[in-house]
Design an enzyme around this catalytic site. Structure first.
Site, mmCIF file in Angstrom:
data_model
loop_
_atom_site.group_PDB
_atom_site.id
_atom_site.type_symbol
_atom_site.label_atom_id
_atom_site.label_comp_id
_atom_site.label_asym_id
_atom_site.label_seq_id
_atom_site.Cartn_x
_atom_site.Cartn_y
_atom_site.Cartn_z
ATOM 1 N N TRP A 40 0.959 -1.216 -0.062
ATOM 2 C CA TRP A 40 0.125 0.014 -0.029
ATOM 3 C C TRP A 40 0.914 1.265 0.099
ATOM 4 O O TRP A 40 1.788 1.332 0.964
ATOM 5 C CB TRP A 40 -0.917 0.003 1.448
ATOM 6 C CG TRP A 40 -1.648 1.166 1.676
ATOM 7 C CD1 TRP A 40 -1.527 1.974 2.836
ATOM 8 C CD2 TRP A 40 -2.584 1.871 0.881
ATOM 9 N NE1 TRP A 40 -2.513 2.844 2.868
ATOM 10 C CE2 TRP A 40 -2.998 2.937 1.497
ATOM 11 C CE3 TRP A 40 -2.993 1.888 -0.425
ATOM 12 C CZ2 TRP A 40 -4.102 4.043 1.046
ATOM 13 C CZ3 TRP A 40 -3.954 2.633 -1.001
ATOM 14 C CH2 TRP A 40 -4.552 3.754 -0.233
ATOM 15 N N GLY A 41 0.967 1.889 -1.157
ATOM 16 C CA GLY A 41 1.696 3.187 -1.015
ATOM 17 C C GLY A 41 0.950 4.374 -0.445
ATOM 18 O O GLY A 41 0.456 5.181 -0.914
ATOM 19 N N SER A 42 1.301 4.289 1.008
ATOM 20 C CA SER A 42 0.350 5.043 1.759
ATOM 21 C C SER A 42 0.719 6.652 1.911
ATOM 22 O O SER A 42 1.865 6.819 1.753
ATOM 23 C CB SER A 42 0.305 4.641 3.117
ATOM 24 O OG SER A 42 -0.002 5.388 4.143
ATOM 25 N N GLY A 43 -0.249 7.578 1.584
ATOM 26 C CA GLY A 43 0.167 9.083 1.560
ATOM 27 C C GLY A 43 0.369 9.441 3.428
ATOM 28 O O GLY A 43 1.262 10.159 3.427
ATOM 29 N N PHE A 44 -0.383 8.699 4.207
ATOM 30 C CA PHE A 44 -0.512 8.937 5.569
ATOM 31 C C PHE A 44 1.264 8.661 5.892
ATOM 32 O O PHE A 44 1.995 9.424 6.650
ATOM 33 C CB PHE A 44 -1.298 8.055 6.340
ATOM 34 C CG PHE A 44 -1.319 8.393 7.793
ATOM 35 C CD1 PHE A 44 -1.952 9.419 8.479
ATOM 36 C CD2 PHE A 44 -0.469 7.453 8.547
ATOM 37 C CE1 PHE A 44 -1.863 9.455 9.856
ATOM 38 C CE2 PHE A 44 -0.271 7.584 10.011
ATOM 39 C CZ PHE A 44 -0.993 8.462 10.568
ATOM 40 N N ASP A 54 -0.716 14.567 6.802
ATOM 41 C CA ASP A 54 -1.303 13.871 5.560
ATOM 42 C C ASP A 54 -2.555 14.634 5.160
ATOM 43 O O ASP A 54 -3.485 14.482 5.295
ATOM 44 C CB ASP A 54 -1.862 12.638 6.122
ATOM 45 C CG ASP A 54 -2.629 11.834 4.907
ATOM 46 O OD1 ASP A 54 -2.174 12.100 3.919
ATOM 47 O OD2 ASP A 54 -3.312 11.016 5.283
ATOM 48 N N ASP A 81 -1.759 5.174 -3.214
ATOM 49 C CA ASP A 81 -2.668 5.981 -2.792
ATOM 50 C C ASP A 81 -2.979 7.667 -3.280
ATOM 51 O O ASP A 81 -1.843 8.274 -2.893
ATOM 52 C CB ASP A 81 -2.536 6.225 -1.178
ATOM 53 C CG ASP A 81 -3.230 7.070 -0.442
ATOM 54 O OD1 ASP A 81 -4.308 7.471 -0.954
ATOM 55 O OD2 ASP A 81 -3.011 7.423 0.879
ATOM 56 N N ARG A 155 -12.755 5.436 -3.437
ATOM 57 C CA ARG A 155 -12.721 5.295 -1.866
ATOM 58 C C ARG A 155 -13.829 6.255 -1.264
ATOM 59 O O ARG A 155 -14.098 7.506 -1.822
ATOM 60 C CB ARG A 155 -11.561 5.705 -1.402
ATOM 61 C CG ARG A 155 -11.380 6.106 -0.152
ATOM 62 C CD ARG A 155 -9.948 6.138 0.582
ATOM 63 N NE ARG A 155 -9.744 6.839 1.800
ATOM 64 C CZ ARG A 155 -8.625 7.020 2.477
ATOM 65 N NH1 ARG A 155 -7.567 6.556 1.696
ATOM 66 N NH2 ARG A 155 -8.703 7.588 3.520
ATOM 67 N N HIS A 186 -14.379 3.429 4.159
ATOM 68 C CA HIS A 186 -13.435 3.414 5.217
ATOM 69 C C HIS A 186 -14.518 3.902 6.235
ATOM 70 O O HIS A 186 -15.542 4.791 6.151
ATOM 71 C CB HIS A 186 -12.385 4.803 5.052
ATOM 72 C CG HIS A 186 -11.122 4.717 5.745
ATOM 73 N ND1 HIS A 186 -10.692 3.751 6.435
ATOM 74 C CD2 HIS A 186 -10.163 5.716 5.634
ATOM 75 C CE1 HIS A 186 -9.767 4.081 6.810
ATOM 76 N NE2 HIS A 186 -9.188 5.086 6.564
HETATM 77 C C1 SPV Z 1 -3.175 6.136 3.959
HETATM 78 O O1 SPV Z 1 -2.647 5.139 4.568
HETATM 79 O O2 SPV Z 1 -2.708 7.185 3.542
HETATM 80 C C2 SPV Z 1 -4.678 5.956 4.084
HETATM 81 C C3 SPV Z 1 -5.308 5.265 4.908
HETATM 82 O O3 SPV Z 1 -5.287 6.809 3.164
HETATM 83 S S1 SPV Z 1 -5.929 6.276 6.134
HETATM 84 O O4 SPV Z 1 -4.679 7.023 6.872
HETATM 85 O O5 SPV Z 1 -6.520 5.428 7.213
HETATM 86 O O6 SPV Z 1 -7.041 7.131 5.680
HETATM 87 MG MG MG Z 2 -4.132 8.167 2.355
#
Ligand code: SPV
Ligand code: MG
Length: 290
Positions: A40-44, A54, A81, A155, A186
């Site tokens: 998962w290329g997470s933005g967070f 984020d 993401d 999403r 979510h």
């Molecule tokens: C992320 O991991 O960047 C997500 C998931 O978008 S969350 O942080 O739960 O929104």
């Molecule tokens: Mg994100």
């Protein structure tokens, strides 16, 4: 099978695909080594690794380059993401081929306004765009991809925004109609009830994607038993593991005034050199350095 085919085949099979967050290529390599099906290329996570919120503080370029770096060191599919798509449907039309060219096998795009606020923060600003506007963004993403096996995930943030189940279902169905291959729903409720209610009521044909960060009680077996979920994303567990481990080791070194006790408990330098791909480099060295 290439990475796009692998992810598509998993979605078509109905078996649960597991993706672990990564904020850099090393975390992605460790996730692959641990047996996750994808990254998962997470933005967070990436935002956290830069110590910024984020909330679209980082540029698209910063995220895209990290996706390219991650995709180049793993063999499993990468789900990128892309937050809200960095603008309107026109921006999305330009952005998606760039993520595809960077080696991602999927994008997840959320139906919030740009700039977004992070979803799991209590009291965050959660404003959604009109359904028709987001349908246009999903259609633009689906049409712009070069490989039709590249997966477009819509999403739905209606539950995060407190708009209720009916609005969440309405949006999910509208995005499916616009061409989404899967719907990420979510929730930040501390129990899985809200997500379970959505999943049981989901009348769509596309598989669901869950991110059980807020409700960790829900196991993969529970999720698989719902029969409607294609992907589970572990959204921020790489950065949280890293933060916990660094804090502990840093505190120990400060407390003990040196490395004597801590050293033996840490991965060796040789292990890190191996993770850097040293073996492959030595082969290149042996062949070409004259
Ligand atoms: C992320 O991991 O960047 C997500 C998931 O978008 S969350 O942080 O739960 O929104
Ligand atoms: Mg994100």
């Amino acid at each position: 099978m290439n990475k796009n085919e692998t992810l598509r085949a998993a979605l078509d099979s109905g078996r649960l695909f597991t993706a672990m967050a990564a904020h850099n290529p090393l975390a992605a390599v460790l996730a692959q080594e641990a047996g996750f099906d994808g990254i998962w290329g997470s933005g967070f996570e990436l935002s956290a690794s830069y110590a910024v919120p984020d909330a679209n503080i980082l540029s698209m370029g910063a995220h895209l380059e990290m996706m390219r770096a991650i995709a180049s060191v793993v063999t499993v599919p990468l789900i990128a993401d892309i937050d809200t798509g960095f603008g309107n449907a026109v921006n999305v039309h330009y952005v998606v081929p760039q993520y595809e060219a960077a080696g991602a096998s999927a994008i997840v795009m959320e139906d919030k306004t740009f700039p977004k606020d992070t979803s799991l923060r209590a009291g965050g600003r959660q404003e959604l765009v009109r359904i028709e506007e987001f349908q246009g963004k999903i259609a633009a993403a689906a049409d712009a991809r070069k490989d039709k096996r590249f997966v477009v995930v819509a999403r739905v943030e209606a539950l995060i925004a407190g708009l209720g189940q009916d609005e969440a279902i309405r949006r999910g169905l509208a995005y499916e109609e616009a061409g989404a291959d899967a719907i990420l729903i979510h929730s930040k409720q501390k129990t899985p009830d809200e997500i379970l209610a959505f999943a049981r009521a989901w009348p769509g044909k596309t598989p669901l994607v869950l991110v059980p960060t807020a409700y960790p009680q829900l196991t993969e077996a529970d999720i698989a038993a719902l029969g409607k979920v294609g992907v589970v994303i572990y959204g921020n567990h790489a950065i949280r593991a890293a933060v916990g481990a660094m804090r502990k080791v840093f505190a120990q070194i400060r407390a003990e005034g040196g490395l004597r006790q801590v050293d033996a408990a840490l991965p060796s330098v040789a292990e890190i050199i191996a993770l850097q791909g040293d073996e492959a480099m030595r082969k290149v060295e042996a062949r070409y350095l004259r």
